[in-house]
Motif scaffolding. Structure first.
Motif, mmCIF file in Angstrom:
data_model
loop_
_atom_site.group_PDB
_atom_site.id
_atom_site.type_symbol
_atom_site.label_atom_id
_atom_site.label_comp_id
_atom_site.label_asym_id
_atom_site.label_seq_id
_atom_site.Cartn_x
_atom_site.Cartn_y
_atom_site.Cartn_z
ATOM 1 N N ASN A 105 -15.964 12.067 -2.253
ATOM 2 C CA ASN A 105 -17.396 12.087 -1.940
ATOM 3 C C ASN A 105 -17.902 10.750 -1.402
ATOM 4 O OD1 ASN A 105 -17.650 14.786 -2.821
ATOM 5 N ND2 ASN A 105 -17.744 14.088 -4.935
ATOM 6 N N GLY A 106 -17.056 10.088 -0.620
ATOM 7 C CA GLY A 106 -17.453 8.852 0.047
ATOM 8 C C GLY A 106 -17.249 7.593 -0.765
ATOM 9 N N SER A 107 -16.683 7.707 -1.979
ATOM 10 C CA SER A 107 -16.532 6.525 -2.831
ATOM 11 C C SER A 107 -15.247 5.762 -2.564
ATOM 12 C CB SER A 107 -16.568 6.936 -4.305
ATOM 13 O OG SER A 107 -15.483 7.815 -4.596
ATOM 14 N N ARG A 108 -14.325 6.332 -1.796
ATOM 15 C CA ARG A 108 -13.045 5.686 -1.519
ATOM 16 C C ARG A 108 -12.796 5.668 -0.016
ATOM 17 N NH1 ARG A 108 -8.244 4.892 -4.554
ATOM 18 N NH2 ARG A 108 -6.352 4.800 -3.283
ATOM 19 N N THR A 109 -12.624 4.478 0.544
ATOM 20 C CA THR A 109 -12.312 4.347 1.965
ATOM 21 C C THR A 109 -10.805 4.445 2.165
ATOM 22 O OG1 THR A 109 -14.230 2.938 2.364
ATOM 23 C CG2 THR A 109 -12.473 2.880 4.001
ATOM 24 N N THR A 110 -10.388 5.315 3.052
ATOM 25 C CA THR A 110 -8.965 5.471 3.360
ATOM 26 C C THR A 110 -8.712 5.026 4.795
ATOM 27 O OG1 THR A 110 -9.259 7.761 4.098
ATOM 28 C CG2 THR A 110 -8.785 7.408 1.764
ATOM 29 N N TRP A 111 -7.501 4.579 5.054
ATOM 30 C CA TRP A 111 -7.165 4.155 6.409
ATOM 31 C C TRP A 111 -5.657 4.149 6.613
ATOM 32 C CZ3 TRP A 111 -4.182 -0.237 6.131
ATOM 33 C CH2 TRP A 111 -4.342 -1.050 5.003
ATOM 34 N N ILE A 112 -5.255 4.280 7.868
ATOM 35 C CA ILE A 112 -3.851 4.207 8.281
ATOM 36 C C ILE A 112 -3.765 3.272 9.477
ATOM 37 C CG2 ILE A 112 -1.858 5.464 9.210
ATOM 38 C CD1 ILE A 112 -2.359 6.218 6.389
ATOM 39 N N ASN A 113 -2.807 2.370 9.440
ATOM 40 C CA ASN A 113 -2.560 1.455 10.556
ATOM 41 C C ASN A 113 -1.075 1.542 10.909
ATOM 42 O OD1 ASN A 113 -2.390 -0.595 12.417
ATOM 43 N ND2 ASN A 113 -2.686 -2.250 10.946
ATOM 44 N N THR A 114 -0.750 2.331 11.917
ATOM 45 C CA THR A 114 0.637 2.563 12.319
ATOM 46 C C THR A 114 0.861 2.104 13.741
ATOM 47 O OG1 THR A 114 0.939 4.463 10.845
ATOM 48 C CG2 THR A 114 2.395 4.326 12.751
ATOM 49 N N ARG A 115 1.910 1.309 13.921
ATOM 50 C CA ARG A 115 2.360 0.935 15.254
ATOM 51 C C ARG A 115 3.780 1.438 15.407
ATOM 52 N NH1 ARG A 115 0.780 -1.586 11.305
ATOM 53 N NH2 ARG A 115 2.264 -3.319 11.517
ATOM 54 N N GLY A 116 3.957 2.342 16.348
ATOM 55 C CA GLY A 116 5.268 2.936 16.543
ATOM 56 C C GLY A 116 5.746 2.796 17.973
ATOM 57 N N ALA A 117 7.012 3.035 18.161
ATOM 58 C CA ALA A 117 7.608 3.003 19.495
ATOM 59 C C ALA A 117 8.698 4.050 19.563
ATOM 60 C CB ALA A 117 8.176 1.627 19.806
ATOM 61 N N SER A 118 8.908 4.585 20.762
ATOM 62 C CA SER A 118 9.932 5.610 20.935
ATOM 63 C C SER A 118 10.656 5.408 22.252
ATOM 64 C CB SER A 118 9.325 7.014 20.899
ATOM 65 O OG SER A 118 8.557 7.257 22.072
ATOM 66 N N GLY A 138 -1.235 1.563 4.795
ATOM 67 C CA GLY A 138 -2.196 2.634 4.584
ATOM 68 C C GLY A 138 -2.765 2.668 3.176
ATOM 69 N N LYS A 139 -3.975 3.179 3.096
ATOM 70 C CA LYS A 139 -4.634 3.465 1.829
ATOM 71 C C LYS A 139 -4.998 4.941 1.830
ATOM 72 C CE LYS A 139 -8.450 2.012 -1.180
ATOM 73 N NZ LYS A 139 -9.630 1.120 -1.308
ATOM 74 N N PHE A 140 -4.573 5.667 0.807
ATOM 75 C CA PHE A 140 -4.624 7.124 0.812
ATOM 76 C C PHE A 140 -5.655 7.667 -0.177
ATOM 77 C CE2 PHE A 140 -0.499 5.850 2.347
ATOM 78 C CZ PHE A 140 -0.224 6.743 3.375
ATOM 79 N N PRO A 141 -5.989 8.965 -0.031
ATOM 80 C CA PRO A 141 -6.837 9.610 -1.038
ATOM 81 C C PRO A 141 -6.194 9.523 -2.419
ATOM 82 C CG PRO A 141 -6.652 10.985 0.913
ATOM 83 C CD PRO A 141 -5.686 9.860 1.100
ATOM 84 N N GLU A 142 -7.003 9.672 -3.440
ATOM 85 C CA GLU A 142 -6.539 9.406 -4.801
ATOM 86 C C GLU A 142 -5.336 10.248 -5.200
ATOM 87 O OE1 GLU A 142 -8.378 8.831 -9.277
ATOM 88 O OE2 GLU A 142 -9.451 10.070 -7.835
ATOM 89 N N TYR A 143 -5.322 11.551 -4.868
ATOM 90 C CA TYR A 143 -4.213 12.392 -5.308
ATOM 91 C C TYR A 143 -2.912 11.974 -4.637
ATOM 92 C CZ TYR A 143 -3.760 15.296 -1.063
ATOM 93 O OH TYR A 143 -3.528 15.744 0.210
ATOM 94 N N LEU A 144 -2.981 11.535 -3.363
ATOM 95 C CA LEU A 144 -1.793 11.023 -2.696
ATOM 96 C C LEU A 144 -1.401 9.659 -3.237
ATOM 97 C CD1 LEU A 144 -2.250 12.008 1.071
ATOM 98 C CD2 LEU A 144 -0.501 12.828 -0.516
ATOM 99 N N ASP A 145 -2.376 8.840 -3.535
ATOM 100 C CA ASP A 145 -2.108 7.527 -4.106
ATOM 101 C C ASP A 145 -1.335 7.654 -5.429
ATOM 102 O OD1 ASP A 145 -3.160 4.463 -3.905
ATOM 103 O OD2 ASP A 145 -3.120 5.119 -6.000
ATOM 104 N N LEU A 146 -1.759 8.588 -6.273
ATOM 105 C CA LEU A 146 -1.073 8.808 -7.541
ATOM 106 C C LEU A 146 0.341 9.310 -7.321
ATOM 107 C CD1 LEU A 146 -3.975 10.495 -9.563
ATOM 108 C CD2 LEU A 146 -3.094 8.160 -9.855
ATOM 109 N N TYR A 147 0.506 10.213 -6.368
ATOM 110 C CA TYR A 147 1.841 10.745 -6.055
ATOM 111 C C TYR A 147 2.756 9.629 -5.554
ATOM 112 C CZ TYR A 147 5.505 13.403 -3.700
ATOM 113 O OH TYR A 147 6.727 13.891 -3.285
#
Length: 528
Positions: A105-118, A138-147
Motif C-alpha cells: 500500500n505504498g509503504s515500501r519502495t521497490t526497484w530493479i537496476n539491471t545492466r545486461g549484454a547479449s 534490487g529491492k523486492f516486495p516483502e514476500y519476495l524479500d522473505l523468500y
C-alpha cells in the motif's frame, strides 16, 4: 562449462569464412513467439524448450534502411550492433531492466537496476551461439524479500550479496548456449541455462524457474518422432556444512539425466514419455562418486527399470500430451510418477509414498475472432512429498529451487492467463489461485517443502493434498507494455499485482505497482 562454450563459439565465428550456407539466423523460440507452432496446420514438437528454428524474418537488407536515421533504426528496429554476411550473422545488444515501484500500500519502495549484454551468432543453419550476462541490484516486495533471505537466491537469478546496508540485494545471472545441427536428424546443444518440458505455463516435469545450470542435450528427429537425451549438473545449497568443509569444491553437486520421447501420432495428437534420474556427486562423508558413466546410455526408462531393482538414486517417470481440439485451440496435460505402487494407489488409504502430480490445461488463440487475443487456462495438482527424497543431495531441486513447480508439493493450483498484442502494444493479465498445506514449524513435514526429507513424514497413511496448515493463495497481475524494439524485446512496461495469503498462522495482503524500461525475453516466476 561457460568458458568452454565461449571458446568454442569464438572458434566457430573465426571460421565463418569457410561456411557455405546462405540462410537466415537460427534463433530459439521463446514463450512470447511460440504461439505460431500451435497455430500451424502441421503438428510440431512444442514440448521441449528452448526449441530452435530458422528466423525467416531476418533479412540481409531492409527495404526502409535508407529512409531512417541510424539512431532511429537502432532504437526501434535493429540490434545495437549487427554484422550481417551471406554466411553468418552476429548480433550484440545492451539489455537494461530498470524498474521502480511501490508495495504494501505504498509503504515500501521497490526497484530493479539491471545492466545486461547479449551476443547471438550463427554460421549458416548448422551453428548457433548465444550468451547473456546480467549484473543486478534490487529491492523486492516483502514476500519476495522473505523468500530470498530464506533461500539465499533470487528466484531464477542466482545467489545474493547484501546491498544498501542489507536493505537490497546484489546478484548476477548468466546463460549461454551453443547449438550444432549437422543435418535434419540431429541437434547437439551445450548450454548453461534452463530447460522446460511441457505445453503449459507450469511444468511438473522440468521447469525453467531455477538458476542456470550446465547441460548437454542431444535431440534426434526421425519422421514424427523426436527424442531428446540431456545430462545436467545441479547444485545443492542446503548442504552448507559439507560446502564449508570442502570449500575448494564449492557447493555440493548432483547430476541429472533426462530422456523425453515425443511422438506426433497424427496432425492433432502428440504423446511424450519422460524419465529422469538424479544422483549425488558424493556422499555426506565426502566420498567422491562423480559422473556415473552408466547413465550415458540414452535409452529411455532403462535406469528407471533398474531403480525398481534397488537403485538408491532418485528416479521419476512421466507423460506429456497435447491434442488440437480446434484449429486454434489445444488442450494439454502431464502426469508424473515419483513413486508408484499399484496396490497403494488404488487402495485409497493415502499412503505417504503415493507421490504423483498431474496437469490439465488449454491454449486458445485469436479468441472471439480477435486477432492476437489469446487465452490459457491450467490446473495443477501435486501430492505431498512428491519431488522430495531422503536428502537434498538427491532431491528434485537445484540451487534451493524446485526443478518442477515453484510451490513444491502438496498443493492444487488453478490459473488463467490472457494476452493481447496490437502492433507494438502488449497486454497480459493473470489470475492464480492455489490451496496448499504448509508446515506449522521447521521440524514438521506434511509434504509441502521438498527440501525436507520424506523420512520425516508423521503419518504412514491418510496423506492427502492440502494436509497440514491449510493455506489459500491468490495472485493477480495486469501488465501493459509498449515494445520499443522487438529484436530484443525492449519495452516500456507498467504492472500492477495483488497477492493475498491466508491461513491460521499468517495473513498477508500486498499490492505491488511497478514501472520501468525492460528488455530481453527472460521470464521470471514471482506468482507463488
Amino acid at each position: 562449462m561457460k568458458h568452454l562454450i565461449w571458446m568454442v563459439a569464438m572458434l566457430l565465428l573465426c571460421s565463418a569464412a569457410n561456411a557455405q550456407e546462405k540462410l537466415p539466423v537460427i534463433v530459439p523460440y521463446h514463450s512470447q513467439n511460440i504461439r505460431e507452432l500451435y497455430m500451424d496446420s502441421s503438428n510440431h514438437h512444442t514440448a521441449f524448450k528452448p526449441a530452435l528454428h530458422e528466423d525467416t524474418s531476418v533479412m540481409y537488407t531492409h527495404s526502409d534502411t535508407t529512409k531512417r536515421s541510424l539512431f532511429h533504426r537502432k532504437l526501434f528496429n535493429e540490434h545495437l550492433l549487427e554484422f550481417r554476411n551471406k554466411d553468418y550473422n552476429v548480433f550484440i545488444d545492451f539489455l537494461p531492466d530498470f524498474q521502480i515501484g511501490k508495495s504494501r500500500n505504498g509503504s515500501r519502495t521497490t526497484w530493479i537496476n539491471t545492466r545486461g549484454a547479449s551476443i547471438q551468432a550463427n554460421i549458416g543453419t548448422k551453428f548457433y551461439f548465444e550468451s547473456y550476462f546480467y549484473e543486478n541490484q534490487g529491492k523486492f516486495p516483502e514476500y519476495l524479500d522473505l523468500y530470498i533471505r530464506k533461500n539465499q537466491v533470487v528466484p531464477g537469478q542466482g545467489g545474493i550479496k547484501d546491498y544498501s546496508n542489507g536493505k537490497a540485494f546484489d546478484y548476477n545471472y548468466a546463460s549461454a548456449l551453443l547449438s550444432y545441427t549437422p543435418n535434419k536428424y540431429l541437434n547437439v546443444t551445450a548450454g548453461y541455462g534452463t530447460n522446460f518440458i511441457g505445453d503449459g505455463y507450469r511444468s511438473l516435469i522440468l521447469s525453467d524457474i531455477q538458476f542456470s545450470y550446465p547441460y548437454l542435450k542431444l535431440t534426434g528427429n526421425l519422421g514424427n518422432v523426436q527424442y531428446t537425451a540431456m545430462w545436467a549438473q545441479f547444485m545443492d545449497k542446503h548442504s552448507r556444512d559439507f560446502a564449508t568443509a570442502y570449500e575448494d569444491l564449492g557447493y555440493y553437486k548432483k547430476w541429472g539425466v533426462f530422456h523425453f520421447l515425443d511422438w506426433n501420432v497424427n496432425k492433432k495428437l502428440t504423446i511424450g514419455l519422460f524419465d529422469a534420474v538424479i544422483w549425488p556427486d558424493a556422499d555426506s562423508s565426502g566420498r567422491k562418486r562423480g559422473f556415473d558413466w552408466s547413465y550415458m546410455n540414452p535409452i529411455i526408462f532403462l535406469r528407471s527399470a533398474e531403480f525398481s531393482e534397488g537403485s538408491s538414486d532418485n528416479a521419476l517417470v512421466g507423460m506429456n500430451a497435447k491434442f488440437k481440439l480446434f484449429p486454434k485451440t489445444t488442450i494439454y496435460g502431464q502426469l508424473v510418477l515419483d513413486e508408484f505402487k499399484l496396490k497403494e494407489v488404488f487402495g485409497g488409504k493415502g499412503w505417504w509414498a503415493n507421490k504423483q502430480s498431474w496437469q490439465l490445461g488449454f491454449r486458445s488463440f485469436d479468441i472471439f475472432k480477435v486477432k492476437n487475443l489469446d487465452l490459457q487456462g491450467e490446473y495443477n495438482a501435486v501430492r505431498p512429498y512428491t519431488y522430495s527424497y531422503k536428502s537434498t543431495m538427491i532431491n528434485y531441486e537445484h540451487y534451493n529451487q524446485s526443478l518442477a513447480h515453484p510451490l513444491g508439493a502438496n498443493f492444487q493450483e488453478l490459473l488463467g492467463i490472457a494476452t493481447y498484442r496490437y502492433k507494438r502494444w502488449y497486454g497480459r493479465g493473470e489470475v492464480m489461485y492455489s490451496k496448499y498445506g504448509d508446515d506449522p514449524d521447521l521440524k514438521t513435514n506434511y509434504g509441502h517443502d521438498i527440501s525436507k526429507p520424506y523420512t520425516t513424514h508423521p503419518n504412514e497413511y491418510g496423506n492427502w493434498i492440502g494436509q497440514g496448515v491449510k493455506t489459500n493463495l491468490l495472485y493477480a497481475q495486469g501488465t501493459i507494455a509498449y515494445v520499443v524494439n522487438p529484436k530484443y524485446n525492449l519495452r516500456l512496461e507498467a504492472s500492477l499485482a495483488a497477492r493475498k495469503l491466508s491461513n491460521d498462522i499468517d495473513k498477508s495482503t500486498d499490492l505491488i505497482f511497478s514501472f520501468g524500461l525492460r528488455s530481453t525475453f527472460r521470464q521470471f516466476y514471482y506468482d507463488f
